[in-house]
Scaffold this active site. Sequence first.
Site, PDB file in Angstrom:
ATOM      1  N   SER A 222      99.940  38.498  -5.067  1.00 38.23           N
ATOM      2  CA  SER A 222     100.703  38.590  -3.822  1.00 38.23           C
ATOM      3  C   SER A 222      99.946  37.892  -2.688  1.00 38.23           C
ATOM      4  O   SER A 222      99.695  36.694  -2.771  1.00 38.23           O
ATOM      5  CB  SER A 222     100.983  40.066  -3.510  1.00 38.23           C
ATOM      6  OG  SER A 222     101.989  40.205  -2.555  1.00 38.23           O
ATOM      7  N   ASP A 248     102.816  36.714  -9.080  1.00 40.62           N
ATOM      8  CA  ASP A 248     104.051  37.201  -8.472  1.00 40.62           C
ATOM      9  C   ASP A 248     104.150  37.014  -6.960  1.00 40.62           C
ATOM     10  O   ASP A 248     104.419  37.962  -6.212  1.00 40.62           O
ATOM     11  CB  ASP A 248     104.281  38.675  -8.816  1.00 40.62           C
ATOM     12  CG  ASP A 248     105.775  39.007  -8.809  1.00 40.62           C
ATOM     13  OD1 ASP A 248     106.549  38.221  -9.383  1.00 40.62           O
ATOM     14  OD2 ASP A 248     106.175  40.032  -8.232  1.00 40.62           O
ATOM     15  N   HIS A 385     106.338  44.239  -9.546  1.00 39.67           N
ATOM     16  CA  HIS A 385     105.548  43.348  -8.695  1.00 39.67           C
ATOM     17  C   HIS A 385     104.077  43.353  -9.092  1.00 39.67           C
ATOM     18  O   HIS A 385     103.404  42.335  -9.017  1.00 39.67           O
ATOM     19  CB  HIS A 385     105.716  43.770  -7.239  1.00 39.67           C
ATOM     20  CG  HIS A 385     104.984  42.906  -6.263  1.00 39.67           C
ATOM     21  ND1 HIS A 385     105.022  41.538  -6.304  1.00 39.67           N
ATOM     22  CD2 HIS A 385     104.169  43.224  -5.213  1.00 39.67           C
ATOM     23  CE1 HIS A 385     104.286  41.044  -5.314  1.00 39.67           C
ATOM     24  NE2 HIS A 385     103.753  42.052  -4.654  1.00 39.67           N
TER      25      HIS A 385
END
Length: 427
Positions: A222, A248, A385
């Site tokens: 992230s 991701d 996620h």
Amino acid sequence: MSDLQRKWAKAKLRSAMVDNDLNEAADEDQSGDRVPDLPEIVDDDSSSASSASSTGTIIPSPSQRLFARPEGAPRGRSLEQIPWTTYFERELFLNPPPPRPDGTDGVAAHPAEDITYHAYLTSPVGKGPLFVMHHGAGSSGLSFAVLSSEIRKRLPSAGILALDARGHGLTKVAPSSGPAGTDPDLDLSLSTLSTDLYATIMATKSQMSWPEMPPIILVGHSLGGAVVTELARRGDLGTALLGYAVLDVVEGSAMDALQSMQSYLSTRPAGFASLRDAIEWHVRSRTIRNAASARTSVPGLLVDSGTRRDGDGLQSKARPWVWKTDLAATQPFWEGWFVGLSKKFLEARGGKMLLLAGTDRLDTELTIGQMQGKYALQVFPEAGHFIHEDLPEKTAIALVDFHRRNDRTALVLPPKVSDMLAQGKKI
């Protein structure tokens, strides 16, 4: 009633009795204890949370499996914390070495700051690579604990360095060191974070007395994906950098997700009665789908706020465990984290890999780059996620394979002409 009718009626009656027994068993199975069992949660929902935050909650879609147990960890195992020593060799508290006059190895990240970086380390063996892990917003280096163990199973010579970013985990900046009226812990600009990452790597090399930098694979989840990409683009690590992997996060979907971040944060629990309750919330909400990883990483996200003064005495708070990082306060930096990420990811030198929970996250620029073979792409639709926490084994396999494809020590170069002549060989 004919024999055929009697047989048909008996068959229908047996079927009805079996269905009734199954339904009763399913009701008993679903009523269970307050805390279900723990192993890795496998889920058919391919949606994942916001790429902007590392604490996005995954909302499950209705299950289509008749009599299936509700999604969550099965009953019977503990939700107690797993210590970091289970997965890492040591923890480091690092002060950046002073800058050298020639500006080479050992440059301090922020000479005006009194900062202590915190990281978890398992040292590489021999000429093994060093996987340097940077977590996402609101998370910590413990997010990579289970993944580090899985990498070592497949590549025993590998080292793992998982740091805590400033304002996260145990990394601390002295309050007096920042500009007047500001909190240095909240300086989470991309430039600052990438410089912190470089300083942590160099300080680790110095503290561990490594004669040379091991081959490095940068891994970022992230926000961490944007940080490792920025460091790769800057080229500070030189030839030591073999490649970088981003988990991701894609510029387009991340920018879209920023619009709803404040709404999400307002619905998240403000605190928890205990660490066990916090772990349970992460598992039940499926924010983290692997309970073993949640038991290791979640405690690093929280801090005990202690007691409060109520009237004439002290009273314990009902939910004393609160978030270490105030994500809402980092909003001024959100856009700067992801603007231009796709272009930088494609242009930076070194091997490139992108791991996603769904192909819907690919924007146009990355789609074209993938078709041109500019980077490796892995998609894990069964993950949320937190790909590296939900599926640590698959993520480890992908990262180890990525290293092997970019490992320069495996190259066999032809002998130099000068060496062959010196040996008396004919050319």
